[in-house]
Scaffold this active site. Structure first.
Site, PDB file in Angstrom:
ATOM      1  N   HIS A 152       0.872  -1.180   0.000  1.00 10.66           N
ATOM      2  CA  HIS A 152       0.000   0.000   0.000  1.00 10.66           C
ATOM      3  C   HIS A 152       0.904   1.223   0.000  1.00 10.66           C
ATOM      4  O   HIS A 152       1.701   1.427   0.913  1.00 10.66           O
ATOM      5  CB  HIS A 152      -0.917   0.021   1.221  1.00 10.66           C
ATOM      6  CG  HIS A 152      -1.911   1.144   1.171  1.00 10.66           C
ATOM      7  ND1 HIS A 152      -3.173   1.008   0.618  1.00 10.66           N
ATOM      8  CD2 HIS A 152      -1.816   2.435   1.576  1.00 10.66           C
ATOM      9  CE1 HIS A 152      -3.812   2.154   0.697  1.00 10.66           C
ATOM     10  NE2 HIS A 152      -3.010   3.044   1.272  1.00 10.66           N
ATOM     11  N   CYS A 153       0.775   2.037  -1.028  1.00 12.77           N
ATOM     12  CA  CYS A 153       1.673   3.181  -1.206  1.00 12.77           C
ATOM     13  C   CYS A 153       0.985   4.475  -0.783  1.00 12.77           C
ATOM     14  O   CYS A 153      -0.013   4.879  -1.394  1.00 12.77           O
ATOM     15  CB  CYS A 153       2.108   3.285  -2.666  1.00 12.77           C
ATOM     16  SG  CYS A 153       3.226   4.671  -2.983  1.00 12.77           S
TER      17      CYS A 153
END
Length: 332
Positions: A152-153
């Site tokens: 998850h960025c």
């Protein structure tokens, strides 16, 4: 209940802060380069036009890939990986853990699943009530299971996975090109401002900081992009690099590594002319992947790549048939 909703709402709002920061820096760089450098500082018209044309190509590609990385929703498992009403009721009413595990095993025999949890059990998500396909993981931020989840960025405020991994890689590459172009064209004017060959003014501040910001972002992006190029070459996700997938014979970091050429085509597609354009061309549908441990003649997903097309009915039927026999092989 109201408090938890308020907290989730605040979390969603604050999660956009990194995206706003990046967008603000990029918008400032656009103003500084186009107006302060090209229109104020440059005196040669040919040089100005050349710089503006190349800059806008880089800027458009950066914005396009960034937009796709942010707003492409993560892919989630299809209905056939969800428990049916009957299976769900039977699973929830059963109190014995060993029987629950057997229920999941019986269901999974109809699915093309080859990986297991560290304990050897079927990977099942209690929150989503879904049997996880290979390489699928639950994201606590997105609150859903994501196909071929990489990470998850926060900088794109999105899960990077099967649906947008190509866009994320292109975003990194075009960001580097954007930074390199700015730094290389600004450098000579940076020196002129530094030694006093150009008069002081607002343009000096913008040109000086353009170089520093471009170099700073390039260095950080270079390491991240290099790491993901290595992951693509090995056909691993970030999660798999830290915690290798578990197969019949135990953990294997190279379980999905089918060779550099096929690894690249899985992410970027068959047509090389589309590799550098942010349109979805990745192979398959994210639910099952070729395995290195099976011979090509025994691996229907590797031997018959034409079956990877998004043809819901025929694809699911072939997956069910082949998945069942191959799964029995891995559990024997």
């Amino acid at each position: 209940m109201a408090l938890s909703r308020a907290l989730r709402c605040c979390q969603r709002i604050f999660s956009w802060i990194p995206v706003i920061i990046i967008s603000s820096v990029v918008l400032w760089s656009y103003y500084a380069y186009v107006f302060e450098l090209c229109f104020v500082t440059l005196s040669n018209n040919l040089e100005r036009v050349t710089y503006l044309l190349i800059f806008h190509v880089c800027f458009i590609m950066f914005c396009w890939t960034y937009w796709k990385a942010i707003f492409t929703p993560p892919s989630t498992p299809t209905k056939k990986f969800h428990l049916s009403y009957t299976d769900k009721e039977r699973y929830e009413m059963e109190e014995r853990p060993e029987v629950q595990k057997q229920i999941l095993v019986d269901i999974a025999k109809k699915l093309p699943i080859f990986t297991r949890a560290q304990s050897g059990a079927i990977r099942f998500c209690d929150r989503c009530q879904v049997i996880k396909p290979d390489r699928c993981h639950h994201c606590s931020v997105c609150e859903t299971c994501v196909l071929k989840m990489d990470h998850h960025c926060p900088w794109v405020n999105n899960c990077v996975g099967f649906s947008n991994y190509k866009f994320f890689l292109l975003f990194l590459s075009y960001s580097m090109i954007y930074c390199v172009f700015i730094a290389s064209t600004v450098f000579q004017y940076f020196l002129k401002f530094w030694v006093g060959d150009l008069p002081n003014g607002p343009a000096k501040f913008h040109v000086l900081f353009l170089l520093f910001v471009a170099l700073m972002f390039f260095v950080s992006l270079m390491f991240l992009f290099g790491y993901h190029c290595w992951l693509v070459a090995k056909n691993r996700s970030t999660l798999e690099a830290f915690s290798p997938p578990v197969f019949q014979n135990g953990p294997d970091r190279n379980g999905f590594n089918v060779g550099l050429s096929k690894n690249l085509r899985q992410v970027f597609g068959e047509h090389k002319k589309l590799w550098f354009i942010p349109v979805f061309t990745s192979q398959g549908d994210g639910h099952y992947f070729p395995l290195r441990t099976l011979r090509e003649s025994e691996n229907p997903l590797l031997a018959n790549e034409e079956k990877w097309v998004e043809d819901g009915g025929s694809d699911e039927e072939s997956a069910d048939e082949n998945g069942s026999s191959l799964l029995i092989r891995t559990e024997s």
